[in-house]
Design a protein around this motif. Structure first.
Motif, PDB file in Angstrom:
ATOM      1  N   GLU A   1     -11.148   8.725  -0.885  1.00 20.78           N
ATOM      2  CA  GLU A   1     -11.452   7.758  -1.949  1.00 20.78           C
ATOM      3  C   GLU A   1     -10.173   7.200  -2.569  1.00 20.78           C
ATOM      4  OE1 GLU A   1     -14.412   9.014  -4.792  1.00 20.78           O
ATOM      5  OE2 GLU A   1     -15.661   9.858  -3.207  1.00 20.78           O
ATOM      6  N   LEU A   2      -9.173   8.054  -2.778  1.00 19.41           N
ATOM      7  CA  LEU A   2      -7.894   7.577  -3.311  1.00 19.41           C
ATOM      8  C   LEU A   2      -7.229   6.654  -2.303  1.00 19.41           C
ATOM      9  CD1 LEU A   2      -5.592   7.523  -5.342  1.00 19.41           C
ATOM     10  CD2 LEU A   2      -4.767   9.691  -4.356  1.00 19.41           C
ATOM     11  N   ARG A   3      -7.209   7.056  -1.051  1.00 18.49           N
ATOM     12  CA  ARG A   3      -6.610   6.232  -0.003  1.00 18.49           C
ATOM     13  C   ARG A   3      -7.333   4.893   0.100  1.00 18.49           C
ATOM     14  NH1 ARG A   3      -6.403  10.008   3.857  1.00 18.49           N
ATOM     15  NH2 ARG A   3      -8.408   9.416   4.743  1.00 18.49           N
ATOM     16  N   ASP A   4      -8.666   4.898   0.016  1.00 20.31           N
ATOM     17  CA  ASP A   4      -9.447   3.659   0.100  1.00 20.31           C
ATOM     18  C   ASP A   4      -9.193   2.746  -1.102  1.00 20.31           C
ATOM     19  OD1 ASP A   4     -10.480   4.497   2.508  1.00 20.31           O
ATOM     20  OD2 ASP A   4     -12.446   5.058   1.694  1.00 20.31           O
ATOM     21  N   TYR A   5      -9.068   3.341  -2.301  1.00 16.17           N
ATOM     22  CA  TYR A   5      -8.801   2.526  -3.491  1.00 16.17           C
ATOM     23  C   TYR A   5      -7.462   1.804  -3.353  1.00 16.17           C
ATOM     24  CZ  TYR A   5      -7.398   1.173  -8.177  1.00 16.17           C
ATOM     25  OH  TYR A   5      -6.943   0.452  -9.250  1.00 16.17           O
ATOM     26  N   ILE A   6      -6.434   2.551  -2.959  1.00 14.26           N
ATOM     27  CA  ILE A   6      -5.111   1.943  -2.816  1.00 14.26           C
ATOM     28  C   ILE A   6      -5.131   0.897  -1.708  1.00 14.26           C
ATOM     29  CG2 ILE A   6      -2.702   2.402  -2.204  1.00 14.26           C
ATOM     30  CD1 ILE A   6      -3.065   5.177  -3.580  1.00 14.26           C
TER      31      ILE A   6
ATOM     32  N   GLU B   1       0.822  -1.210   0.000  1.00 12.85           N
ATOM     33  CA  GLU B   1       0.000   0.000   0.000  1.00 12.85           C
ATOM     34  C   GLU B   1       0.858   1.263   0.000  1.00 12.85           C
ATOM     35  OE1 GLU B   1      -3.472   1.989   2.811  1.00 12.85           O
ATOM     36  OE2 GLU B   1      -2.974  -0.130   3.045  1.00 12.85           O
ATOM     37  N   VAL B   2       1.890   1.279   0.824  1.00 13.69           N
ATOM     38  CA  VAL B   2       2.781   2.439   0.889  1.00 13.69           C
ATOM     39  C   VAL B   2       3.519   2.606  -0.437  1.00 13.69           C
ATOM     40  CG1 VAL B   2       4.824   3.386   2.051  1.00 13.69           C
ATOM     41  CG2 VAL B   2       3.031   2.275   3.393  1.00 13.69           C
ATOM     42  N   ALA B   3       3.992   1.522  -1.012  1.00 14.21           N
ATOM     43  CA  ALA B   3       4.737   1.593  -2.278  1.00 14.21           C
ATOM     44  C   ALA B   3       3.852   2.090  -3.422  1.00 14.21           C
ATOM     45  CB  ALA B   3       5.324   0.222  -2.613  1.00 14.21           C
ATOM     46  N   ILE B   4       2.615   1.610  -3.498  1.00 15.83           N
ATOM     47  CA  ILE B   4       1.704   2.064  -4.558  1.00 15.83           C
ATOM     48  C   ILE B   4       1.437   3.559  -4.414  1.00 15.83           C
ATOM     49  CG2 ILE B   4      -0.670   1.914  -5.435  1.00 15.83           C
ATOM     50  CD1 ILE B   4      -0.544  -1.123  -4.688  1.00 15.83           C
ATOM     51  N   THR B   5       1.209   4.010  -3.188  1.00 18.04           N
ATOM     52  CA  THR B   5       0.971   5.441  -2.947  1.00 18.04           C
ATOM     53  C   THR B   5       2.183   6.262  -3.363  1.00 18.04           C
ATOM     54  OG1 THR B   5      -0.483   4.899  -1.092  1.00 18.04           O
ATOM     55  CG2 THR B   5       0.332   7.159  -1.215  1.00 18.04           C
TER      56      THR B   5
END
Length: 196
Positions: free
Chosen positions: A37-42, A2-6
């Motif tokens: 919403e962006l945080r939830d998608y990731i 999750e951190v890497a994708i962000t």
């Protein structure tokens, strides 16, 4: 994951930098999406992959950026290998140190990325070693096959970072279309016959 994708989405400049905030994760400065919403998608993409990663079904996870024509312009590929038999032998501190160095390298990789075209989009894609049976778990029903256009020629690969700390082996590399790649890829079904 999750951190890497962000961090990748932040590095690409897909959203304004104000859409992210600095946080610490494993004592490394990282970016976190401010928009729920962006945080939830990731989060849902990464947490949805976790059961498949733990079972060894996931071969690669990609953060793919597409042109307006739905053609991939850049892929960040995480190649993942987990050896569950070694999991009991690993020291948590050793694995955390390896993951921390991975995140540090990712945070300074801005020079490797290319500018995005206008009106592009991105998604998280998983490449599985084998398909989970639908109906065998709720997680299997969350993922859908992709109809993404593919490059006709092998991509240009740029290694970013490798991590080999039993039980986890992780490689991150970039894929770009080769210089000989046609600019507009089409699916054969999309081509209409023309009159002579």
């Amino acid at each position: 994951m999750e951190v890497a994708i962000t961090m990748i989405v932040y590095l690409k400049g897909f959203y304004p930098s104000a859409a992210f905030e600095r946080r610490r994760y494993m004592n490394v400065v990282v970016q976190r999406a401010r928009h729920p919403e962006l945080r939830d998608y990731i989060h849902s993409a990464a947490s949805g992959l976790l059961p498949f990663i733990e079972k060894g079904l996931v071969e690669r996870v990609a953060v793919v950026f597409f042109s307006e024509d739905n053609v991939p312009v850049e892929r960040f590929i995480f190649k993942i290998t987990i050896k569950p038999s070694c999991a009991a032998l690993v020291e948590e501190g050793q694995l955390e140190f390896a993951l921390r160095s991975f995140l540090i390298k990712l945070s300074v990789s801005k020079s490797l990325v290319k500018p995005l075209p206008l009106n592009c989009r991105w998604e998280v894609t998983a490449y599985l070693r084998s398909l989970p049976q639908v109906g065998s778990s709720k997680e299997a029903e969350l993922w859908i096959p992709t109809d993404t256009k593919q490059w006709q020629n092998p991509p240009v690969l740029t290694p970013v970072k490798s991590l080999n700390s039993e039980p986890l082996c992780l490689q991150l590399y970039l894929e770009h279309p080769s210089l000989s790649e046609p600019l507009n890829l089409v699916n054969p079904e999309d081509v209409a016959p023309h009159d002579p």
